[in-house]
Design a protein around this motif. Sequence first.
Motif, PDB file in Angstrom:
ATOM      1  N   ILE A   1       0.840   4.241  -2.755  1.00 21.30           N
ATOM      2  CA  ILE A   1       0.598   5.635  -2.378  1.00 21.30           C
ATOM      3  C   ILE A   1       1.738   6.518  -2.857  1.00 21.30           C
ATOM      4  O   ILE A   1       1.522   7.618  -3.375  1.00 21.30           O
TER       5      ILE A   1
ATOM      6  N   GLY B   1      -4.943   1.582  -1.432  1.00 21.74           N
ATOM      7  CA  GLY B   1      -4.074   2.754  -1.322  1.00 21.74           C
ATOM      8  C   GLY B   1      -4.850   4.062  -1.381  1.00 21.74           C
ATOM      9  O   GLY B   1      -4.654   4.954  -0.541  1.00 21.74           O
TER      10      GLY B   1
ATOM     11  N   THR C   1       0.833  -1.205   0.000  1.00 19.53           N
ATOM     12  CA  THR C   1       0.000   0.000   0.000  1.00 19.53           C
ATOM     13  C   THR C   1       0.865   1.251   0.000  1.00 19.53           C
ATOM     14  O   THR C   1       0.570   2.218  -0.712  1.00 19.53           O
TER      15      THR C   1
END
Length: 370
Positions: free
Chosen positions: A82, A336, A78
């Motif tokens: 991001i 995300g 994640t």
Amino acid sequence: MTSHPVVRLLYTVLLSLVGGLLFNLLHVPLPWLLGPMTFTLIGSRAVKAVRPSWPSWIRDTALILIGYSIGLTFTMTTLRQIGHQLPTMALMTFILILLCCLLAWIITRLSGLPFPTVLMGSIPGGLTQMVVLAEDTKGIDLTVVAFLQVVRLLMIIFCVPVLVFSPMFGGDSSNGAAADTVSAVVEHAATVASTGWGVVALYAAVSVAAALLANRIHFPSAYMLGPMIITAIIHLLGVEGPALPAWLLSAAQVMIGTYVGLLLKPEKLQNKGRVALLAVTSSTLLIASTIGFSYLLTKLHAVSSTTAFLSLAPGGMDQMGIIAHEVNADISIVTGYQIFRTWFIYFAIPPLLRMLFRVMKRRKVQQQGV
């Protein structure tokens, strides 16, 4: 006897469990949250002999569990997603919040409700989280906030699956990344299943300590954000935390739903029909706008329309993650975007709202002075 604290608490527990069980049997979305909320709301008015009671420490316990559960979703996968799409995530989150502000202003103009209250009820941060934020903010009508959030949540729960499985999206995937992500999730679950009691004790201790410390320093939504932050940090450092069992998450929802149900004062909600119509209309516009934003996201990044829509849908990350798994969307991207918006709302929105409310209050005082 009816005024004894134990009797009042047991009566409240009975109402909550009956509500949760009934909503679960009827297959109502989020039964263990909405069932206790509904039954305690009704029971506190239908039976005058016993006044329901729900100590705040029960709610705080649920918030610690929820904060831990959210923090556990913050993985290296994640984090990489991001980092890769951070500018786009920030842009989409900013546009979505601006749209919510516009819808809140329109509802305020048409309903006569205070703008701060409507704005808090329009921001897609999750029912539990936004009610907690509203409770921590002075001058906010909690009943209106909860009502607007419930309407939006129900529409998201019912409309998003229908849209995703419709020919509009078709549940396609842009590449094979989703399959790899699903495999990673399965492997992570297997790893968590073998977690020892020492790790469980570690996470339990640091979560409670973080909640108490955050509350001591007057952190916003302390009992949820404290555990969320410390859990995310420890998890990113490589210490695999155990996923909470379904029954415990359901229990946390009961604790929150009961607490919110006792806080609601529907008799104070003015123009109920008009407010309900405006809430449904604004939620519909929000979902329609999300479809447009998802089309823009597919042009900015090589993601499928399904992945883009679920990434931007103003629902909870858990519900969107489940749907993403079912339609073979890229779970890491969906998670995300959902986590980024959730964390942005938790950390950025409270101070921004307080600053906005101070400016509005100052301007109102100046106008009254003139």
